[in-house]
Scaffold this motif. Structure first.
Motif, PDB file in Angstrom:
ATOM      1  N   ALA A  15       0.882  -1.227   0.008  1.00 58.77           N
ATOM      2  CA  ALA A  15       0.168   0.182   0.195  1.00 58.77           C
ATOM      3  C   ALA A  15       0.630   1.327  -0.075  1.00 58.77           C
ATOM      4  N   ARG A  16       2.144   1.130   0.360  1.00 60.68           N
ATOM      5  CA  ARG A  16       2.850   2.277   0.495  1.00 60.68           C
ATOM      6  C   ARG A  16       4.403   1.636   0.338  1.00 60.68           C
ATOM      7  N   GLY A  17       5.360   2.604   0.446  1.00 62.50           N
ATOM      8  CA  GLY A  17       6.753   2.360   0.515  1.00 62.50           C
ATOM      9  C   GLY A  17       7.331   1.487  -0.339  1.00 62.50           C
ATOM     10  N   ILE A  18       8.320   0.693   0.041  1.00 60.18           N
ATOM     11  CA  ILE A  18       9.085  -0.051  -0.932  1.00 60.18           C
ATOM     12  C   ILE A  18       8.312  -1.430  -1.927  1.00 60.18           C
ATOM     13  N   GLY A  19       7.142  -1.610  -0.985  1.00 61.64           N
ATOM     14  CA  GLY A  19       6.081  -2.515  -1.676  1.00 61.64           C
ATOM     15  C   GLY A  19       5.414  -1.824  -2.819  1.00 61.64           C
ATOM     16  N   GLY A  36      -1.659  -6.910  -1.058  1.00 60.63           N
ATOM     17  CA  GLY A  36      -2.137  -7.555   0.135  1.00 60.63           C
ATOM     18  C   GLY A  36      -1.592  -6.543   1.140  1.00 60.63           C
ATOM     19  N   ASP A  37      -2.546  -5.883   1.997  1.00 59.14           N
ATOM     20  CA  ASP A  37      -2.071  -4.860   2.918  1.00 59.14           C
ATOM     21  C   ASP A  37      -3.179  -4.999   4.057  1.00 59.14           C
ATOM     22  N   ILE A  38      -2.846  -4.027   5.227  1.00 59.76           N
ATOM     23  CA  ILE A  38      -3.995  -3.888   6.306  1.00 59.76           C
ATOM     24  C   ILE A  38      -4.336  -2.471   6.445  1.00 59.76           C
ATOM     25  N   CYS A  61      -5.263  -7.997   3.861  1.00 59.74           N
ATOM     26  CA  CYS A  61      -4.656  -9.383   4.056  1.00 59.74           C
ATOM     27  C   CYS A  61      -3.662  -9.130   5.322  1.00 59.74           C
ATOM     28  N   ASP A  62      -4.035  -9.610   6.175  1.00 56.23           N
ATOM     29  CA  ASP A  62      -2.836  -9.575   7.228  1.00 56.23           C
ATOM     30  C   ASP A  62      -2.019 -10.766   7.253  1.00 56.23           C
ATOM     31  N   VAL A  63      -0.775 -10.620   6.893  1.00 54.79           N
ATOM     32  CA  VAL A  63       0.157 -11.832   6.840  1.00 54.79           C
ATOM     33  C   VAL A  63       0.399 -12.824   7.769  1.00 54.79           C
ATOM     34  N   ASN A  88       7.133 -11.216  -0.307  1.00 50.86           N
ATOM     35  CA  ASN A  88       6.782 -11.107   0.684  1.00 50.86           C
ATOM     36  C   ASN A  88       7.498  -9.855   1.306  1.00 50.86           C
ATOM     37  N   ASN A  89       6.761  -8.769   1.520  1.00 47.99           N
ATOM     38  CA  ASN A  89       7.478  -7.570   1.722  1.00 47.99           C
ATOM     39  C   ASN A  89       6.916  -6.884   2.994  1.00 47.99           C
ATOM     40  N   ALA A  90       5.810  -7.266   3.447  1.00 47.29           N
ATOM     41  CA  ALA A  90       5.079  -6.661   4.426  1.00 47.29           C
ATOM     42  C   ALA A  90       6.000  -6.535   5.899  1.00 47.29           C
ATOM     43  N   ASN A 153      14.454  -8.435  18.173  1.00 44.15           N
ATOM     44  CA  ASN A 153      13.351  -8.854  17.542  1.00 44.15           C
ATOM     45  C   ASN A 153      13.470  -8.843  15.806  1.00 44.15           C
ATOM     46  N   TYR A 154      13.788  -7.723  15.325  1.00 38.90           N
ATOM     47  CA  TYR A 154      13.461  -7.634  13.906  1.00 38.90           C
ATOM     48  C   TYR A 154      14.895  -8.263  13.306  1.00 38.90           C
ATOM     49  N   SER A 155      16.074  -8.097  14.010  1.00 41.32           N
ATOM     50  CA  SER A 155      17.348  -8.799  13.343  1.00 41.32           C
ATOM     51  C   SER A 155      17.168 -10.457  13.336  1.00 41.32           C
ATOM     52  N   ALA A 157      14.029 -12.057  13.296  1.00 39.05           N
ATOM     53  CA  ALA A 157      13.382 -12.424  12.225  1.00 39.05           C
ATOM     54  C   ALA A 157      13.532 -12.041  10.667  1.00 39.05           C
ATOM     55  N   LYS A 158      14.518 -11.070  10.595  1.00 40.35           N
ATOM     56  CA  LYS A 158      15.076 -11.202   9.206  1.00 40.35           C
ATOM     57  C   LYS A 158      16.384 -11.987   8.947  1.00 40.35           C
ATOM     58  N   ALA A 159      16.871 -12.325   9.891  1.00 41.49           N
ATOM     59  CA  ALA A 159      17.994 -13.475   9.830  1.00 41.49           C
ATOM     60  C   ALA A 159      17.379 -14.809   9.568  1.00 41.49           C
ATOM     61  N   PRO A 184      17.898  -5.052   1.905  1.00 35.49           N
ATOM     62  CA  PRO A 184      18.126  -3.615   1.874  1.00 35.49           C
ATOM     63  C   PRO A 184      18.666  -3.164   3.393  1.00 35.49           C
ATOM     64  N   GLY A 185      19.486  -1.914   2.962  1.00 31.58           N
ATOM     65  CA  GLY A 185      19.944  -1.303   4.021  1.00 31.58           C
ATOM     66  C   GLY A 185      19.150  -0.095   4.470  1.00 31.58           C
ATOM     67  N   LEU A 186      19.551   0.854   4.475  1.00 35.15           N
ATOM     68  CA  LEU A 186      19.086   2.242   4.614  1.00 35.15           C
ATOM     69  C   LEU A 186      18.295   3.034   3.570  1.00 35.15           C
ATOM     70  N   ILE A 187      16.870   2.644   3.256  1.00 37.16           N
ATOM     71  CA  ILE A 187      16.130   2.965   2.295  1.00 37.16           C
ATOM     72  C   ILE A 187      15.121   4.218   2.700  1.00 37.16           C
ATOM     73  N   ARG A 188      15.111   5.244   2.079  1.00 35.18           N
ATOM     74  CA  ARG A 188      14.246   6.355   2.512  1.00 35.18           C
ATOM     75  C   ARG A 188      12.585   5.934   2.066  1.00 35.18           C
ATOM     76  N   THR A 189      11.785   5.611   3.260  1.00 36.27           N
ATOM     77  CA  THR A 189      10.512   5.296   3.577  1.00 36.27           C
ATOM     78  C   THR A 189      10.065   5.618   4.781  1.00 36.27           C
ATOM     79  N   ALA A 190       8.541   5.788   4.834  1.00 33.99           N
ATOM     80  CA  ALA A 190       8.075   6.436   6.210  1.00 33.99           C
ATOM     81  C   ALA A 190       8.530   5.488   7.420  1.00 33.99           C
ATOM     82  N   MET A 191       9.022   4.196   7.202  1.00 31.98           N
ATOM     83  CA  MET A 191       9.633   3.465   8.119  1.00 31.98           C
ATOM     84  C   MET A 191      10.846   4.073   8.716  1.00 31.98           C
ATOM     85  N   THR A 192      11.886   4.588   7.764  1.00 30.70           N
ATOM     86  CA  THR A 192      13.209   4.902   8.230  1.00 30.70           C
ATOM     87  C   THR A 192      13.051   6.662   8.594  1.00 30.70           C
ATOM     88  N   LEU A 193      11.978   7.239   7.945  1.00 36.82           N
ATOM     89  CA  LEU A 193      12.109   8.417   8.207  1.00 36.82           C
ATOM     90  C   LEU A 193      11.447   8.677   9.695  1.00 36.82           C
TER      91      LEU A 193
HETATM   92  N1  NAD Z   1      12.979   0.903   4.707  1.00 33.55           N
HETATM   93  C1  NAD Z   1      14.014   0.434   4.973  1.00 33.55           C
HETATM   94  O1  NAD Z   1      15.216   0.961   5.169  1.00 33.55           O
HETATM   95  C2  NAD Z   1      14.153  -1.226   5.062  1.00 33.55           C
HETATM   96  C3  NAD Z   1      15.467  -1.793   5.013  1.00 33.55           C
HETATM   97  C4  NAD Z   1      15.407  -3.080   5.244  1.00 33.55           C
HETATM   98  C5  NAD Z   1      14.199  -3.958   4.798  1.00 33.55           C
HETATM   99  N2  NAD Z   1      13.190  -3.226   4.685  1.00 33.55           N
HETATM  100  C6  NAD Z   1      11.857  -4.143   4.791  1.00 33.55           C
HETATM  101  O2  NAD Z   1      11.108  -3.668   3.553  1.00 33.55           O
HETATM  102  C7  NAD Z   1       9.735  -4.021   3.929  1.00 33.55           C
HETATM  103  C8  NAD Z   1       8.870  -2.810   3.364  1.00 33.55           C
HETATM  104  O3  NAD Z   1       9.581  -1.808   4.186  1.00 33.55           O
HETATM  105  P1  NAD Z   1       8.975  -0.138   4.199  1.00 33.55           P
HETATM  106  O4  NAD Z   1      10.225   0.675   4.537  1.00 33.55           O
HETATM  107  O5  NAD Z   1       8.305  -0.058   2.506  1.00 33.55           O
HETATM  108  O6  NAD Z   1       7.860   0.154   5.153  1.00 33.55           O
HETATM  109  P2  NAD Z   1       6.687   0.960   5.169  1.00 33.55           P
HETATM  110  O7  NAD Z   1       6.278   1.046   6.614  1.00 33.55           O
HETATM  111  O8  NAD Z   1       6.541   2.194   4.364  1.00 33.55           O
HETATM  112  O9  NAD Z   1       5.389  -0.149   4.524  1.00 33.55           O
HETATM  113  C9  NAD Z   1       4.892  -1.354   5.153  1.00 33.55           C
HETATM  114  C10 NAD Z   1       3.797  -1.698   4.533  1.00 33.55           C
HETATM  115  O10 NAD Z   1       3.393  -3.099   5.214  1.00 33.55           O
HETATM  116  C11 NAD Z   1       2.045  -3.027   5.703  1.00 33.55           C
HETATM  117  N3  NAD Z   1       1.750  -4.130   6.681  1.00 33.55           N
HETATM  118  C12 NAD Z   1       2.264  -3.694   8.161  1.00 33.55           C
HETATM  119  N4  NAD Z   1       1.947  -4.831   8.876  1.00 33.55           N
HETATM  120  C13 NAD Z   1       1.326  -5.855   7.944  1.00 33.55           C
HETATM  121  C14 NAD Z   1       0.599  -7.090   8.137  1.00 33.55           C
HETATM  122  N5  NAD Z   1       0.613  -7.635   9.148  1.00 33.55           N
HETATM  123  N6  NAD Z   1       0.071  -7.494   6.813  1.00 33.55           N
HETATM  124  C15 NAD Z   1       0.028  -6.920   5.770  1.00 33.55           C
HETATM  125  N7  NAD Z   1       0.411  -5.863   5.720  1.00 33.55           N
HETATM  126  C16 NAD Z   1       1.139  -5.119   6.794  1.00 33.55           C
HETATM  127  C17 NAD Z   1       1.930  -1.654   6.162  1.00 33.55           C
HETATM  128  O11 NAD Z   1       0.541  -1.349   6.225  1.00 33.55           O
HETATM  129  C18 NAD Z   1       2.563  -0.922   5.170  1.00 33.55           C
HETATM  130  O12 NAD Z   1       1.900  -0.421   4.104  1.00 33.55           O
HETATM  131  C19 NAD Z   1       9.821  -4.438   5.219  1.00 33.55           C
HETATM  132  O13 NAD Z   1       9.767  -5.828   5.452  1.00 33.55           O
HETATM  133  C20 NAD Z   1      10.872  -3.951   5.820  1.00 33.55           C
HETATM  134  O14 NAD Z   1      11.325  -4.403   6.970  1.00 33.55           O
HETATM  135  C21 NAD Z   1      12.971  -1.799   4.887  1.00 33.55           C
END
Ligand code: NAD
Length: 246
Positions: A15-19, A36-38, A61-63, A88-90, A153-155, A157-159, A184-193
């Motif tokens: 719905a936003r960001g990298i996905g 698929g998003d929530i 869709c909640d993953v 699988n990006n959520a 927690n995140y490290s 899960a991601k490992a 990915p490393g540091l990517i400019r999205t809502a999550m990192t900003l």
């Molecule tokens: N931004 C970064 O720097 C970065 C770096 C490494 C990895 N990642 C990974 O990339 C992916 C995307 O990150 P992003 O930065 O675009 O984040 P984001 O917060 O911009 O987008 C994440 C999306 O996932 C959705 N989501 C959250 N929980 C969910 C669930 N239970 N079921 C379905 N959808 C759900 C959110 O509604 C949102 O639309 C994530 O897996 C994140 O861990 C991001």
């Protein structure tokens, strides 16, 4: 012909960001995409932005819920045909040091990232093996390679996603289903900003290319792994970090 001409793709958390950027890149390459998003509001806006219902659909869709992922794929196949690509990006973050992290924060991250990716990988591979093949891309993080403070927690899960990707790749390769991962490393999205400025600055200092990455730079690598350009790759992990933590 685009790299994904005529293919049906599903991207979770798009719905936003990298996905969302992955969905856009796939559509530009000839695929039709189901998100698929929530976040229903952002999901509907994403469909409009991606060119409307001929190109994209949104499904709540909640993953964490395996049945919801099966439903997501059902909708995709009914709308656009047999599933060819699944990403699988959520994801979310619940950062805290171990001293302050709650069990709930730990469990949430494992459920969304690790269990969610297992749900998606299992369901998508199940369909693709019946269709003669397909490509699955799992979004890990450089945090899963090196471990980052405040992210036990995140490290973890991601490992875990890397182990899952490799094991699953071995199980379904004989059915021409390829499963790869990105870190990915540091990517400019809502999550990192949303990070405090000093955390952002510390990360920037570690990046040889001297800048954060853009979501489109991640999407290009996902397109490569989703397409036949990577036809002899499975179980691999590609880092998209500007050289950070090599
Ligand atoms: N931004 C970064 O720097 C970065 C770096 C490494 C990895 N990642 C990974 O990339 C992916 C995307 O990150 P992003 O930065 O675009 O984040 P984001 O917060 O911009 O987008 C994440 C999306 O996932 C959705 N989501 C959250 N929980 C969910 C669930 N239970 N079921 C379905 N959808 C759900 C959110 O509604 C949102 O639309 C994530 O897996 C994140 O861990 C991001």
């Amino acid at each position: 012909m685009g790299l994904l001409e005529g293919r049906t793709a599903v991207v979770t958390g798009a719905a936003r960001g990298i996905g969302l950027e992955i969905a856009r890149t796939f559509i530009d390459s000839g695929a039709r995409v189901v998100i698929g998003d929530i976040d229903d509001e952002a999901g509907a806006a994403a469909v409009t932005e991606l060119g409307g219902e001929d190109a994209a659909r949104y499904v709540n869709c909640d993953v964490r819920d395996g049945a919801a992922i099966e439903h997501l794929i059902d909708v995709a196949e009914e709308a656009f045909g047999p599933l060819g690509v699944f990403v699988n990006n959520a994801g979310v973050t619940r950062d805290a040091t171990m001293r302050t992290m709650t069990e709930e924060q730990f469990d949430d991250i494992i459920a969304i990232h690790l269990k969610g990716t297992w749900n998606g990988t299992r369901a998508a591979a199940g369909r693709m093996r019946e269709h003669g093949g397909g490509a699955i891309v799992n979004v890990s993080s450089i945090s899963g390679k090196v471990g980052l403070k405040g992210q036990t927690n995140y490290s973890a899960a991601k490992a875990g996603i890397i182990g899952l990707t490799k094991a699953a790749a071995k199980e379904v390769a004989f059915k021409n289903v390829r499963i790869n991962a990105i870190q990915p490393g540091l990517i400019r999205t809502a999550m990192t900003l949303a990070m405090p400025q000093h955390v952002w600055d510390e990360k920037m200092a570690e990046i040889p290319l001297g800048r954060a990455g853009e979501p489109s730079e991640v999407a290009q690598v996902v397109l490569f792994l989703a397409s036949d350009m990577s036809s002899y790759m499975t179980g691999t992990v590609l880092e998209i970090t500007g050289g950070r933590h090599i």
